[in-house]
Design a protein around this motif. Structure first.
Motif, mmCIF file in Angstrom:
data_model
loop_
_atom_site.group_PDB
_atom_site.id
_atom_site.type_symbol
_atom_site.label_atom_id
_atom_site.label_comp_id
_atom_site.label_asym_id
_atom_site.label_seq_id
_atom_site.Cartn_x
_atom_site.Cartn_y
_atom_site.Cartn_z
ATOM 1 N N TYR A 135 0.855 -1.192 0.000
ATOM 2 C CA TYR A 135 0.000 0.000 0.000
ATOM 3 C C TYR A 135 0.889 1.239 0.000
ATOM 4 N N ASP A 136 0.695 2.124 -0.975
ATOM 5 C CA ASP A 136 1.502 3.336 -1.118
ATOM 6 C C ASP A 136 0.747 4.543 -0.564
ATOM 7 N N LEU A 137 1.491 5.408 0.138
ATOM 8 C CA LEU A 137 0.897 6.626 0.684
ATOM 9 C C LEU A 137 1.938 7.737 0.639
ATOM 10 N N THR A 138 1.574 8.866 0.049
ATOM 11 C CA THR A 138 2.465 10.026 -0.001
ATOM 12 C C THR A 138 2.276 10.848 1.269
ATOM 13 N N LEU A 139 3.363 11.023 2.013
ATOM 14 C CA LEU A 139 3.301 11.705 3.303
ATOM 15 C C LEU A 139 3.963 13.069 3.226
ATOM 16 N N GLY A 140 3.357 14.032 3.882
ATOM 17 C CA GLY A 140 3.943 15.362 3.985
ATOM 18 C C GLY A 140 4.778 15.460 5.251
ATOM 19 N N PHE A 141 4.658 16.592 5.944
ATOM 20 C CA PHE A 141 5.379 16.820 7.196
ATOM 21 C C PHE A 141 4.378 16.980 8.330
ATOM 22 N N GLY A 142 4.565 16.202 9.411
ATOM 23 C CA GLY A 142 3.800 16.430 10.631
ATOM 24 C C GLY A 142 2.350 15.987 10.609
ATOM 25 N N SER A 143 2.023 14.952 9.842
ATOM 26 C CA SER A 143 0.639 14.470 9.801
ATOM 27 C C SER A 143 0.481 13.207 10.640
ATOM 28 N N SER A 144 -0.767 12.786 10.821
ATOM 29 C CA SER A 144 -1.069 11.546 11.533
ATOM 30 C C SER A 144 -2.215 10.843 10.808
ATOM 31 N N TYR A 145 -2.040 9.537 10.568
ATOM 32 C CA TYR A 145 -3.051 8.747 9.857
ATOM 33 C C TYR A 145 -3.387 7.490 10.644
ATOM 34 N N THR A 146 -4.660 7.083 10.522
ATOM 35 C CA THR A 146 -5.088 5.740 10.915
ATOM 36 C C THR A 146 -5.462 5.008 9.633
ATOM 37 N N LEU A 147 -4.728 3.954 9.298
ATOM 38 C CA LEU A 147 -4.981 3.185 8.077
ATOM 39 C C LEU A 147 -5.869 1.997 8.428
ATOM 40 N N ILE A 148 -7.051 1.970 7.817
ATOM 41 C CA ILE A 148 -8.078 0.981 8.161
ATOM 42 C C ILE A 148 -8.042 -0.170 7.156
ATOM 43 N N ILE A 149 -7.817 -1.378 7.669
ATOM 44 C CA ILE A 149 -7.901 -2.600 6.853
ATOM 45 C C ILE A 149 -9.250 -3.253 7.175
ATOM 46 N N PRO A 150 -10.201 -3.244 6.261
ATOM 47 C CA PRO A 150 -11.561 -3.716 6.573
ATOM 48 C C PRO A 150 -11.643 -5.242 6.658
ATOM 49 N N SER A 151 -12.753 -5.710 7.164
ATOM 50 C CA SER A 151 -12.974 -7.160 7.248
ATOM 51 C C SER A 151 -13.133 -7.767 5.862
ATOM 52 N N THR A 152 -13.457 -6.945 4.861
ATOM 53 C CA THR A 152 -13.633 -7.428 3.485
ATOM 54 C C THR A 152 -12.320 -7.458 2.712
ATOM 55 N N PHE A 153 -11.196 -7.126 3.390
ATOM 56 C CA PHE A 153 -9.891 -7.067 2.727
ATOM 57 C C PHE A 153 -9.493 -8.440 2.213
ATOM 58 N N THR A 154 -8.996 -8.507 0.979
ATOM 59 C CA THR A 154 -8.468 -9.743 0.394
ATOM 60 C C THR A 154 -7.165 -9.420 -0.327
ATOM 61 N N PHE A 155 -6.244 -10.362 -0.294
ATOM 62 C CA PHE A 155 -4.976 -10.184 -0.993
ATOM 63 C C PHE A 155 -5.187 -10.365 -2.488
ATOM 64 N N GLY A 156 -4.445 -9.595 -3.254
ATOM 65 C CA GLY A 156 -4.563 -9.675 -4.700
ATOM 66 C C GLY A 156 -4.106 -8.375 -5.338
ATOM 67 N N PRO A 157 -4.236 -8.259 -6.645
ATOM 68 C CA PRO A 157 -3.761 -7.065 -7.358
ATOM 69 C C PRO A 157 -4.432 -5.774 -6.904
ATOM 70 N N THR A 158 -5.681 -5.864 -6.452
ATOM 71 C CA THR A 158 -6.423 -4.658 -6.056
ATOM 72 C C THR A 158 -6.581 -4.546 -4.542
ATOM 73 N N CYS A 159 -5.712 -5.243 -3.803
ATOM 74 C CA CYS A 159 -5.869 -5.280 -2.343
ATOM 75 C C CYS A 159 -5.767 -3.890 -1.719
ATOM 76 N N LYS A 160 -4.904 -3.055 -2.281
ATOM 77 C CA LYS A 160 -4.693 -1.736 -1.678
ATOM 78 C C LYS A 160 -5.910 -0.825 -1.816
ATOM 79 N N ASP A 161 -6.788 -1.121 -2.767
ATOM 80 C CA ASP A 161 -7.943 -0.247 -2.995
ATOM 81 C C ASP A 161 -8.937 -0.277 -1.850
ATOM 82 N N SER A 162 -8.936 -1.355 -1.077
ATOM 83 C CA SER A 162 -9.909 -1.462 0.015
ATOM 84 C C SER A 162 -9.402 -0.828 1.315
ATOM 85 N N ILE A 163 -8.130 -0.423 1.360
ATOM 86 C CA ILE A 163 -7.560 0.187 2.569
ATOM 87 C C ILE A 163 -7.891 1.672 2.577
#
Length: 724
Positions: A543-571
């Protein structure tokens, strides 16, 4: 006698080799470059080391920083006395450079996070070791850098013969160029070294940032010693500062002893030293005191100037340093000062001052210094305006009587809820918009169940609602309640996935995140972050994320998450704290104003002091000038501790206002100052006719007799008082 003359010629011939310049000066220039690299490199990251490694707050970090700088400018007086009275310049430089190198090495060791906890008492004792080593290192550095400061340039000047005036002048230009070059390069390089990762848990490499300056100081010492046999070493001839102090002390004491009315008043209080000291020396001391009196308001300028390395650097940590092709670290913004110096000094000398002269304006040195002080005050006004804009971009954190919470829905359907008096609609695997503020505990009402949470004051929380059957209660997780430090980004993962997940970004691990649970925060630097998510079966998702300076994130992986080519789209990336939006480029105007003020104030002040000083007392005024820098840093300590202003912008404006007030006082003092020609005054005492000298000798003998008589009278008076 002939042997001594031969030795003298031999010594001088050893040091005169290349293009008419003594070879020895090249060792001195390299030594100065390495020493300045060492000092400014260490100082560039020092306030961040205090804040982020030793975990001191902004005020205490600023206090210790300015205490250290003050010590660095108090010790030159000690170094000058030792060199001129006992050891000589060469030995003083060598011995104090050894102390200096040890101090830098101790600082590097103090920053090693793996220092063994010998007491077994845990982190508290471990941090005590770090602090103790840091303080020892800084004291040794202050003693070393301050002690050699008045010696190195003068020692370089000693290498030239009387007929090499032109070469000596060129040497000083190269010498000061080496100072600026060392300062510029170190301020660029050491923040880069600091930003490297070293150790198991550190996101900054302070041992490397301090270790390289320590190595450069060792190089400086070795290079200086290598040139030993080529140097002309002038033996100590007595310190003029000690002589001046004794003369002043004698005048005060003599005036106090002769305070009765039977002794006639004298034109100047220093004239009371005539019974014990030569008139020439007294006249020279008068000229020195006249300039030193003008120095009284000057420390306020340095109180503002040296905050570039403390308050302004801390201000930069709340800004963004993305310049496109180049990313600037907060402590690298200090390089703006030496860069602007190299640009502004020739512009001032070749363009601004000649233009003012053509306009027939009498822009005297004291007027220039007044303008320099005003420019420094304007720089702090600019810093205050920038701080106001920064404060507008900062999150609204809870007060001491409040708490805040936001909510995340881990259900696969929209959730209707009531939090206190607030009605919410939260989408699946999303967070509510923004934080809600609560004065008391939180009651959360949902269609499935009602929940109650105890919230601590001044704290932030995330409340997560899980599906039925997973948890009887919604869970609350503590959030960070301040801006992430050093411009880093605080990241955590919330997993609704049915099995254990292993998450990493580069070499940084979030550990194993269990189902329906939240990971710990991890500090991730600015730029493109690639998070690698793996399960027990070896499946992998990036999963790719562009970060600036001084931010805070909560990255949510849902119960519907599945591994595969489009896995990052559900995060889903939920922004808890927005990145810094004020650009560091907004600091450039304040740096420009401060540097322009420095060029007009400092360069002019040194020239003025030199022109107004007697021929043999240049070092006295140089020591006085350095003392104003030390007092300026002490002023920062006093104001920072006494004011305790809740807003940083208000402190900037306070300093600017105080400097304007002091500037007015200095301008009034300048009006009443009369410029003198020390050479003419000295000539009055050195170019007397023989008969005048004979007359003066008779007068001095008469004074000596009177002094003996006065001494007898005083002894009689003491005996009388004893009897009474």
């Amino acid at each position: 006698m002939a042997g001594k003359e031969e030795d003298k010629k031999q010594k001088k011939s050893k040091s005169a080799a290349v293009c008419g310049y003594p070879i020895s000066i090249f060792f001195i220039v390299v030594n100065e470059f390495c020493e300045r690299f060492s000092y400014y490199g260490m100082r560039a990251v020092l306030v961040l080391y205090f804040k982020y490694f030793l975990k001191w707050d902004d005020d205490f970090a600023t206090t210790i920083y300015h205490t250290f700088v003050a010590l660095c400018y108090l010790t030159p007086i000690l170094g000058a006395i030792v060199a001129d009275s006992w050891l000589g310049k060469f030995k003083t430089i060598v011995y104090l450079s050894i102390v200096y190198t040890l101090g830098q090495a101790v600082m590097a060791v103090s920053a090693v996070s793996e220092i063994t906890d010998t007491n077994g008492d845990g982190a508290a004792d471990n941090m005590t070791v770090h602090i103790a080593l840091s303080m020892v290192g800084l004291i040794l550095i202050a003693l070393g850098t301050g002690g050699i400061k008045p010696c190195v340039a003068a020692f370089g000047g000693d290498q030239f013969e009387d007929h090499q005036e032109k070469q000596r002048s060129t040497f000083f230009s190269i010498f000061y160029l080496s100072i600026n070059a060392g300062s510029l390069l170190s301020t660029l390089i050491t923040p880069i070294l600091r930003a490297q990762k070293c150790g198991k848990s550190s996101d900054s490499c302070y041992p490397l940032a301090f270790g390289v300056p320590a190595a450069l100081m060792l190089v400086a010492l070795v290079v200086f010693i290598v040139g030993s046999k080529m140097y002309i070493k002038v033996p100590p001839q007595g310190n003029i500062m000690v002589k001046v102090c004794k003369c002043i002390g004698f005048a005060i004491k003599n005036r106090y002893r002769h305070r009765s009315s039977r002794f006639p008043k004298r034109e100047h209080w220093m004239d009371w030293a005539e019974e014990g000291y030569d008139k020439l020396l007294i006249a020279q001391v008068k000229m020195v005191l006249k300039v030193l009196f003008l120095y009284i308001p000057l420390p306020m300028f340095w109180a503002l100037f040296d905050q570039q390395g403390s308050r302004w650097t801390l201000q930069a940590t709340t800004m963004t340093g993305d310049f496109g092709l180049l990313t600037i670290q907060p402590d690298q913004m200090q390089t703006v000062n030496p860069i602007l110096i190299l640009l502004l000094v020739p512009i001032m000398d070749s363009a601004i001052y000649p233009l003012i002269a053509k306009c027939k304006l009498n822009f005297t040195p004291l007027k220039r210094m007044t303008v320099g002080m005003l420019l420094a005050a304007l720089a702090f006004v600019a810093a205050g305006l920038v701080q106001i804009e920064i404060d507008k971009t900062l999150p609204d954190f809870p007060s001491s009587s409040q708490s805040q919470a936001k909510f995340i829905n881990m259900l696969d359907k929209p959730l209707q809820a009531t939090a206190g008096e607030n009605d919410l609609t939260i989408q699946p695997f999303k967070a509510s918009e923004g934080y809600l503020t609560f004065e008391n505990d939180l009651d959360l009402i949902t269609p499935e169940a009602n929940f109650s949470f105890a919230l601590n004051s001044s704290s932030r929380y995330t409340v997560v609602i899980f599906p039925d059957g997973v948890s009887k209660d919604a869970l609350q997780f503590p959030d960070i309640n301040k801006k992430p430090e050093q411009g880093n980004n605080e990241i955590r993962f919330l997993s609704g996935y049915s099995s254990l997940l292993s998450i990493t970004v580069g070499s940084l691990s979030f550990g194993n995140v269990t189902s329906n649970n939240m990971s710990e925060y991890r500090s991730v630097p600015q730029g493109e972050a690639k998070f690698v998510i793996k399960d027990d079966s070896g499946n992998e998702c990036t999963y790719d994320l562009t970060l600036g300076f001084g931010s805070s994130y909560t990255l949510i992986i849902p119960s519907t998450f599945t591994f595969g080519p489009t896995c990052k789209d559900s995060i889903n990336a939920e922004l808890d704290i927005s990145p810094n939006s004020m650009h560091m480029a907004w600091q450039i105007p304040q740096y420009f104003l401060m540097t322009a003020g420095e060029v007009v104030f400092s360069v002019t002040g040194l020239e003025f002091s030199y022109s107004q000083a007697p021929s043999n007392m240049k070092s006295v005024l140089q020591a006085g000038w350095l003392l104003t820098v030390a007092v300026g840093n002490i002023i920062v300590l006093i104001i920072a501790e006494a004011a305790k202003l809740p807003e940083q912008w208000a402190e900037y404006i306070l300093f600017a206002s105080l400097l304007v007030l002091v500037c007015i006082i200095f301008a009034i003092m300048a009006v009443f100052y009369t410029y003198t020609d020390p050479a003419k005054i000295e000539a009055q005492f050195t170019d007397m006719e023989p008969e005048d000298k004979e007359k003066r000798k008779s007068v001095e003998m008469a004074k000596k007799d009177r002094r003996n008589s006065d001494s007898s009278d005083d002894d009689e008076e003491k005996r009388t008082q004893t009897r009474m």
